[in-house]
Design a protein around this motif. Structure first.
Motif, PDB file in Angstrom:
ATOM      1  N   GLY A  10       0.750  -1.334   0.203  1.00 13.82           N
ATOM      2  CA  GLY A  10       0.128  -0.177  -0.156  1.00 13.82           C
ATOM      3  C   GLY A  10       1.017   1.180   0.033  1.00 13.82           C
ATOM      4  O   GLY A  10       2.055   1.098   0.270  1.00 13.82           O
ATOM      5  N   LYS A  11       0.243   2.282  -0.227  1.00 11.31           N
ATOM      6  CA  LYS A  11       0.926   3.469  -0.188  1.00 11.31           C
ATOM      7  C   LYS A  11       0.430   4.534   0.806  1.00 11.31           C
ATOM      8  O   LYS A  11      -0.728   4.639   1.156  1.00 11.31           O
ATOM      9  N   TYR A  12       1.799   4.907   1.700  1.00  9.41           N
ATOM     10  CA  TYR A  12       1.466   5.856   2.913  1.00  9.41           C
ATOM     11  C   TYR A  12       2.371   6.957   2.705  1.00  9.41           C
ATOM     12  O   TYR A  12       3.006   7.085   1.714  1.00  9.41           O
ATOM     13  N   LYS A  13       2.459   7.794   3.754  1.00  4.80           N
ATOM     14  CA  LYS A  13       3.045   9.066   3.845  1.00  4.80           C
ATOM     15  C   LYS A  13       4.208   8.831   4.893  1.00  4.80           C
ATOM     16  O   LYS A  13       3.858   8.209   5.879  1.00  4.80           O
ATOM     17  N   ILE A  14       5.324   9.580   4.430  1.00  6.40           N
ATOM     18  CA  ILE A  14       6.504   9.904   5.602  1.00  6.40           C
ATOM     19  C   ILE A  14       6.477  11.236   5.599  1.00  6.40           C
ATOM     20  O   ILE A  14       6.540  11.951   4.618  1.00  6.40           O
ATOM     21  N   ASP A  15       6.397  11.876   6.862  1.00  6.88           N
ATOM     22  CA  ASP A  15       6.456  13.293   7.058  1.00  6.88           C
ATOM     23  C   ASP A  15       7.629  13.762   6.689  1.00  6.88           C
ATOM     24  O   ASP A  15       8.832  13.230   6.691  1.00  6.88           O
TER      25      ASP A  15
END
Length: 169
Positions: free
Chosen positions: A9-14
């Motif tokens: 899945g695609k997530y975010k890193i700050d």
């Protein structure tokens, strides 16, 4: 509703997150962002496969198989691709010998380690950190790797899965 075919899945890193996350290193979630999961007690989400961002210096789309602190163009967040199928099985190395009675127990990984040249994680399963059900990874069986299947030696290849009991707590 089945997992993505690739199981990621695609997530975010700050943007500007300060901790390195190596490819195949465990990740967790904090406030909706991906964080290094090997240095936290947060439930494991999966393992990192790579990141994608727009480089600040070239303004070009950039892919990397690991994350080292970077602030992309316009300080936007970084896309992280994570193998996140909760039933995914992984082959890892142990850091010490493991007794047959240690199978089906749960373990944590050693602290984050890896190579910034290859981007790959070198963390191992911490055999000294075991629990019936409170650690992050459940050791299922030997990986049947002919060169590394001797559980009476360190660095044996074993199969683990994320501890789903930990995810429920």
């Amino acid at each position: 509703s089945t997992p993505a075919t690739s199981g990621q899945g695609k997530y975010k890193i700050d943007a500007g997150y300060a901790t390195t996350i190596y490819q195949n290193g465990a990740v967790a979630s904090n406030a909706g962002y991906i964080i290094d999961g090997q240095t936290t007690d947060a439930p494991i989400l999966g393992v990192l496969n790579g990141i994608f961002y727009n480089a600040a210096t070239t303004l070009k789309p950039t892919f990397s198989n690991h994350y080292v602190q970077v602030t992309p163009a316009n300080s936007e967040d970084i896309d992280a691709f994570v193998f996140d199928n909760p039933q995914q099985q992984y082959v890892v190395a142990t850091d010490a010998t493991v007794a047959q009675a240690g199978f089906l127990e749960t373990y944590d990984m050693n602290t984050s380690a890896g190579s910034t040249t290859t981007g790959k994680s070198s963390a191992t399963l911490d055999i000294g950190d075991t629990s019936a059900d409170a650690a992050s990874w459940r050791l299922l069986r030997s990986a049947e790797d002919p060169e590394n299947e001797d559980i009476s030696a360190a660095f044996a290849s074993v199969v683990v899965v994320a501890n789903l009991i930990e995810l429920q707590s």
